[in-house]
Motif scaffolding. Structure first.
Motif, PDB file in Angstrom:
ATOM      1  N   GLY A 172       0.795  -1.231   0.000  1.00 51.83           N
ATOM      2  CA  GLY A 172       0.000   0.000   0.000  1.00 51.83           C
ATOM      3  C   GLY A 172       0.819   1.269   0.000  1.00 51.83           C
ATOM      4  N   SER A 173       2.113   1.187   0.256  1.00 51.94           N
ATOM      5  CA  SER A 173       2.880   2.430   0.402  1.00 51.94           C
ATOM      6  C   SER A 173       4.159   2.373  -0.421  1.00 51.94           C
ATOM      7  CB  SER A 173       3.182   2.688   1.883  1.00 51.94           C
ATOM      8  OG  SER A 173       3.820   1.580   2.473  1.00 51.94           O
ATOM      9  N   LEU A 174       4.001   2.272  -1.709  1.00 54.03           N
ATOM     10  CA  LEU A 174       5.183   2.335  -2.579  1.00 54.03           C
ATOM     11  C   LEU A 174       5.489   3.804  -2.857  1.00 54.03           C
ATOM     12  CD1 LEU A 174       4.351  -0.573  -5.051  1.00 54.03           C
ATOM     13  CD2 LEU A 174       5.939  -0.578  -3.139  1.00 54.03           C
ATOM     14  N   ALA A 545     -12.137  -1.109   4.491  1.00 55.98           N
ATOM     15  CA  ALA A 545     -10.826  -1.073   5.142  1.00 55.98           C
ATOM     16  C   ALA A 545     -10.928  -0.248   6.417  1.00 55.98           C
ATOM     17  CB  ALA A 545      -9.797  -0.473   4.196  1.00 55.98           C
ATOM     18  N   ILE A 546     -10.369  -0.775   7.514  1.00 52.37           N
ATOM     19  CA  ILE A 546     -10.374  -0.054   8.799  1.00 52.37           C
ATOM     20  C   ILE A 546      -8.916   0.062   9.241  1.00 52.37           C
ATOM     21  CG2 ILE A 546     -11.319  -0.017  11.152  1.00 52.37           C
ATOM     22  CD1 ILE A 546     -13.299  -2.269  10.047  1.00 52.37           C
ATOM     23  N   GLY A 553      -0.645   3.528   3.778  1.00 53.54           N
ATOM     24  CA  GLY A 553      -0.975   4.147   2.513  1.00 53.54           C
ATOM     25  C   GLY A 553      -2.317   3.770   1.933  1.00 53.54           C
ATOM     26  N   PRO A 554      -2.833   4.628   1.079  1.00 52.67           N
ATOM     27  CA  PRO A 554      -4.122   4.355   0.459  1.00 52.67           C
ATOM     28  C   PRO A 554      -4.062   3.164  -0.480  1.00 52.67           C
ATOM     29  CG  PRO A 554      -3.154   6.362  -0.439  1.00 52.67           C
ATOM     30  CD  PRO A 554      -2.263   5.915   0.667  1.00 52.67           C
ATOM     31  N   GLY A 555      -2.856   2.755  -0.862  1.00 55.61           N
ATOM     32  CA  GLY A 555      -2.720   1.595  -1.730  1.00 55.61           C
ATOM     33  C   GLY A 555      -3.321   0.350  -1.120  1.00 55.61           C
ATOM     34  N   GLU A 556      -3.276   0.248   0.228  1.00 55.38           N
ATOM     35  CA  GLU A 556      -3.862  -0.918   0.881  1.00 55.38           C
ATOM     36  C   GLU A 556      -5.363  -0.947   0.701  1.00 55.38           C
ATOM     37  OE1 GLU A 556      -3.048  -3.615   1.712  1.00 55.38           O
ATOM     38  OE2 GLU A 556      -0.918  -3.509   2.131  1.00 55.38           O
ATOM     39  N   MET A 557      -5.914   0.226   0.343  1.00 51.46           N
ATOM     40  CA  MET A 557      -7.368   0.282   0.177  1.00 51.46           C
ATOM     41  C   MET A 557      -7.743   0.207  -1.294  1.00 51.46           C
ATOM     42  SD  MET A 557      -8.395   2.965   3.078  1.00 51.46           S
ATOM     43  CE  MET A 557      -6.956   3.981   2.945  1.00 51.46           C
ATOM     44  N   ALA A 558      -6.736  -0.137  -2.114  1.00 49.46           N
ATOM     45  CA  ALA A 558      -6.942  -0.124  -3.557  1.00 49.46           C
ATOM     46  C   ALA A 558      -8.163  -0.932  -3.958  1.00 49.46           C
ATOM     47  CB  ALA A 558      -5.705  -0.654  -4.256  1.00 49.46           C
ATOM     48  N   ASP A 559      -8.318  -2.105  -3.381  1.00 50.83           N
ATOM     49  CA  ASP A 559      -9.482  -2.890  -3.797  1.00 50.83           C
ATOM     50  C   ASP A 559     -10.585  -2.889  -2.744  1.00 50.83           C
ATOM     51  OD1 ASP A 559      -7.886  -4.380  -2.187  1.00 50.83           O
ATOM     52  OD2 ASP A 559      -8.012  -6.237  -3.358  1.00 50.83           O
ATOM     53  N   ILE A 572     -11.589  11.095  12.141  1.00 50.35           N
ATOM     54  CA  ILE A 572     -11.553  10.014  11.153  1.00 50.35           C
ATOM     55  C   ILE A 572     -11.671  10.588   9.745  1.00 50.35           C
ATOM     56  CG2 ILE A 572     -12.765   7.914  10.362  1.00 50.35           C
ATOM     57  CD1 ILE A 572     -11.491   7.757  13.245  1.00 50.35           C
ATOM     58  N   ASN A 573     -10.929  10.026   8.823  1.00 49.86           N
ATOM     59  CA  ASN A 573     -11.106  10.340   7.403  1.00 49.86           C
ATOM     60  C   ASN A 573     -11.782   9.152   6.730  1.00 49.86           C
ATOM     61  OD1 ASN A 573      -9.691  12.674   7.922  1.00 49.86           O
ATOM     62  ND2 ASN A 573      -7.752  11.889   7.124  1.00 49.86           N
ATOM     63  N   LEU A 574     -12.710   9.444   5.855  1.00 51.18           N
ATOM     64  CA  LEU A 574     -13.420   8.366   5.153  1.00 51.18           C
ATOM     65  C   LEU A 574     -13.007   8.346   3.686  1.00 51.18           C
ATOM     66  CD1 LEU A 574     -17.013   8.710   6.666  1.00 51.18           C
ATOM     67  CD2 LEU A 574     -15.174   7.143   7.354  1.00 51.18           C
ATOM     68  N   TYR A 575     -12.817   7.159   3.187  1.00 47.47           N
ATOM     69  CA  TYR A 575     -12.343   6.988   1.805  1.00 47.47           C
ATOM     70  C   TYR A 575     -13.376   6.262   0.962  1.00 47.47           C
ATOM     71  CZ  TYR A 575      -7.468   8.129   3.013  1.00 47.47           C
ATOM     72  OH  TYR A 575      -6.316   8.764   3.400  1.00 47.47           O
ATOM     73  N   VAL A 576     -13.378   6.603  -0.326  1.00 48.10           N
ATOM     74  CA  VAL A 576     -14.075   5.775  -1.308  1.00 48.10           C
ATOM     75  C   VAL A 576     -12.978   5.278  -2.228  1.00 48.10           C
ATOM     76  CG1 VAL A 576     -15.744   5.707  -3.192  1.00 48.10           C
ATOM     77  CG2 VAL A 576     -16.225   7.064  -1.145  1.00 48.10           C
ATOM     78  N   GLY A 577     -12.730   3.988  -2.214  1.00 44.85           N
ATOM     79  CA  GLY A 577     -11.552   3.460  -2.918  1.00 44.85           C
ATOM     80  C   GLY A 577     -10.309   4.091  -2.307  1.00 44.85           C
TER      81      GLY A 577
END
Ligand code: SF4
Length: 618
Positions: A172-174, A545-546, A553-559, A572-577
């Motif tokens: 997730g963090s390249l 993803a929690i 990194g957001p990469g871990e939330m890629a899928d 808290i920050n909320l993500y979509v993808g």
């Protein structure tokens, strides 16, 4: 390019030894012929010395051999001195790993006090904002030079103080430069680690090891295999030890299954010198799973039969499902081709669960083994298959480990020019696979051997089935599965579905990617995960993803479809993808806002209050 001599023969990869601390006084040796080392991580604030010491002692008491503590700032890194001093006063000599992200100055402080410093090549000396930029060759070289300037002082200090470095790449963090050149790929992860390894070697420093983590077991398996293949390509002295782990595996049976698939499959490949099972649970529970998992590997890999074949029936580096024709498995149930991987049960299981299944249920048997038109094959000998669409499996009683037997079956079918669909079994000896050995105190067997055969504990059946079936699914082999090692009927059915979900083959329930928490965590992971699950666990097919913070990194939330990520204390920050959509939401209302977000994106359905109740295996 290969990562092992043969996919049919267990042989542990030969690695160089890394000495961590003083092995005569609580230290460990990683690599060589030494047993695989079990490690874990603290979940408390690094500035809370007393709690860090308490958690470390608790971990060591259950057998943890290496303890990781995060050091987000120089101040935290400096407090490692107090933690280590207090541990030594209490006669606890376990080596400590400092976990560093972003801050070389924290690494330079930590290296004074602890035996190992973990750096993340994706964010060492980088900003917390991940972005994909364009890099010319000159800019890329300039970036590498900048990293070398930042990393070299740590290498030299580690060499001087006889410390080790863990070059811990995370899917997730390249770094921006790696993403630019290789994309978010296994090759990018491997090259990212090699850049740092080359800097170490330039200074004749070799006390380092590689983790290569991802929350997706298939990605993780491919990355580690590719890493080992690339190391072999670099030369025989690139025999550095490997640390195995599936990151953000979650909790309960799902976390255990994901870890067993990723870690177990690689251990069966002969890779891995140290492991961590990351669970969103109290850390000591990770060690129990590590120990149980390691104990299964000899059972799952050893046999007296040597397979004279080294041909891979699958691509070990890139997942691709073996091509098969579609066939009718049972009435109105298709399998093979693009169909779902099907769940088959024995007649005995069917008889026990059939009356509990309702038409709307997702977890239900899709075929009964005894009713199948199936060819049971002994792949150790020659065989013929006349019908191209005949479902095949390995015959019970074949004297091979199950993973080896199914790989060999796939290889021999390929040689015959056949691509028949394959039914995977977690064990190929129905009686043996259901038994283990347990110490007893008052039997004749105990007087002679100290052990007697018993039915497998559910937790062991779960690990064995996950390693065997999960490894094969990750190889791309398998069109249907049958779990028999777990003696409970409902449990074995649920376990089969859970393995398929953890392997990324089917989605019958909400999928959670949850970090295990550490000193950086900005909210209580266990409580919040439970709260989110209560509201969302009826959302079949949705992935949430929690994450305690955004370090990985957001990469871990890629899928993942949605992300719930600690942004600041209580916020808290909320993500979509991968995209952060809402920022700094007070924690008290964040779960409600997450539900709103799911609704806005049309992924919400109301719970019908009729969730299926099939017993959990753990
Ligand atoms: S994602 Fe979780 S485990 Fe990883 S650094 Fe952040 S809080 Fe710690």
């Amino acid at each position: 390019m290969g990562y092992c001599d043969s996919p049919y023969l267990y042989k542990r990869r030969k690695t160089r030894e890394i000495v961590i601390g003083d092995p005569a006084h609580g230290g460990v040796i990683i690599g060589g012929n030494h047993p695989v080392v079990m490690q874990s991580m603290l979940t408390c604030d690094t500035m809370d010395t007393a709690e860090c010491v308490r958690q470390t002692l608790e971990l060591v008491a259950v057998g943890c051999q290496l303890v990781r503590i995060t050091a987000p700032t120089v101040k935290d890194a400096a407090n490692l001195q107090n933690i280590v001093r207090e541990l030594r006063v209490q006669n606890c000599l376990v080596p400590i790993v400092a976990d560093i992200h972003f801050k070389p100055e924290a690494a330079m402080e930590a290296v004074k006090w602890v035996e190992v410093v973990r750096v993340n090549p994706g964010n060492y000396a980088d900003s917390k904002k991940f972005a994909i930029k364009e890099y010319s060759d000159e800019q890329y070289s300039a970036e590498l030079k900048r990293i070398e300037e930042k990393f070299t002082p740590l290498v030299l200090e580690a060499k001087k103080l006889k410390r080790s470095i863990r070059i811990g790449t995370n899917h997730g963090s390249l770094s921006d430069r790696i993403m630019n050149r290789y994309g978010d790929t296994p090759l990018g992860m491997v090259e990212s680690a090699l850049e740092f390894a080359r800097i170490c070697r330039k200074h004749d420093f070799h006390d380092f090891k590689f983790p290569m983590k991802s929350s997706n077991p298939k990605v993780m398996i491919g990355c580690y295999r590719l890493l080992v293949a690339r190391l072999q390509q670099e030369g025989p002295d690139w025999n550095y030890p490997i640390h195995l782990g599936v990151t953000e595996a979650g909790e309960g049976e799902d976390g255990r299954i994901k870890s067993a698939i990723g870690i177990g499959s690689l251990l069966c490949d002969g890779l891995g010198d140290t492991i961590r099972v990351s669970l969103t649970e109290d850390s000591p529970r990770e060690i129990e799973v590590c120990r149980d998992l390691l104990a299964q590997i000899p059972i799952l890999t050893n046999s007296g039969f040597i397979v004279q074949n080294s041909e891979f029936p699958f691509d070990p580096f890139h997942f691709e499902k073996r091509e098969t024709p579609e066939i009718e498995l049972a009435d109105q149930v298709m399998c093979g081709g693009e169909q779902l991987i099907r769940v088959v049960v024995t007649r005995a299981t069917w008889d026990k669960v059939a009356h509990k299944i309702r038409p709307k249920d997702d977890v239900k048997p899709e075929a009964v083994y005894e009713d199948l038109n199936i060819a049971e094959i002994d792949p150790t000998g020659d065989f013929e298959i006349n019908c191209k669409t005949q479902l095949v499996t390995v015959k019970d009683g074949v004297k091979l480990p199950a993973i080896t037997a199914f790989r060999l079956l796939a290889a021999k079918l390929k040689r015959l020019g056949r691509n028949n669909p394959i039914l995977l079994k977690d064990c190929i000896n129905f009686d043996e696979c259901r038994t283990g050995f347990q110490p007893v105190s008052d039997s004749k067997e105990n007087m002679e051997t100290g052990k007697m055969p018993v039915l497998l504990e559910p937790k062991i059946a779960l690990l064995r089935a996950s390693v065997v079936i999960g490894s094969l699914l990750a190889d791309g082999i398998g069109d249907a599965i049958l779990v028999r090692g777990e003696p409970g009927a409902g449990q074995s059915l649920r376990l089969a579905y859970n393995i398929l979900q953890a392997a990324g083959c089917r989605s019958f329930k909400t999928d959670y990617v949850a970090c295990p928490s550490c000193g950086r965590t900005l909210f209580n992971l266990q409580t919040v995960t439970a709260r989110i699950k209560t509201r969302t666990e009826h959302l079949k097919g949705v992935k949430i993803a929690i994450m305690g913070c955004i370090v990985n990194g957001p990469g871990e939330m890629a899928d993942a479809d949605f992300g719930y990520v600690g942004g600041a204390p209580g916020k808290i920050n909320l993500y979509v993808g991968k995209q952060a959509i809402k920022f700094n939401i007070p924690e008290a209302e964040a779960v409600d806002r997450l539900v709103d977000l799911i609704k806005e994106h049309n992924k919400w359905v109301e719970p019908d209050g009729m969730e299926q109740k099939i017993p959990h295996p753990v």
